[in-house]
Enzyme design. Structure first.
Site: not given
Ligand code: RB5
Length: 145
Positions: A12, A69, A71, A102, A137
């Protein structure tokens, strides 16, 4: 590096810059990459891009996927909704190694806001170069569905 695999990658807006670095690394190492976008850094919804990469894995256009993304969480959640997808959020080598050995993870998710670039590249490298151990596994991952 890895023999003849194709890697599908998307992000993203939060993962946009790290995606570009990963693509550069993969191309420098002669890995075939399918870049599923976005191609500019404007706000987008991560599930839309997760589904492009999951489609590539499901229809076997690619053998492995990388989703970036902020996180790594949203990408993992979205990708894991799709049958046959085992997406693993990894932020160090050990997690990447075990996700392959695994769990036979077919998608790596990364959080660009919580990992530095060098670590991310190492994690990608480990993910792509570690084989599934099979044996006990197999039955376990089959129970995931
Ligand atoms: C975008 O601001 C953020 O929410 C997205 O990149 C991500 O971390 C979502 O899980």
């Amino acid at each position: 590096m890895t023999d003849q695999i194709k890697v599908s990658i998307a992000s993203d807006h939060a993962g946009f810059d790290l995606k570009a670095e990963i693509i550069k690394y993969l191309k420098d190492n002669e890995i075939d990459v399918i870049d599923r976008g976005p191609n500019k850094k404007e706000p987008v919804d991560y599930p839309d891009f997760a589904s492009k990469v999951t489609q590539d894995i499901i229809n076997q256009s690619a053998q492995k996927g990388v989703l970036v993304c902020g996180t790594g969480q949203g990408m993992a959640m979205a990708a894991n909704k799709k049958p046959g997808i085992r997406a693993a959020l990894c932020y160090n080598d050990e997690l990447a190694k075990l996700a392959r050995k695994h769990n036979n993870a077919n998608i790596l998710t990364l959080g660009a806001r919580v990992i530095n670039q060098n670590t991310a590249i190492n994690v990608v490298n480990t993910f792509l170069n570690t084989n599934f151990e099979g044996n006990r596994h197999i039955e376990r991952i089959n129970k995931i569905g």
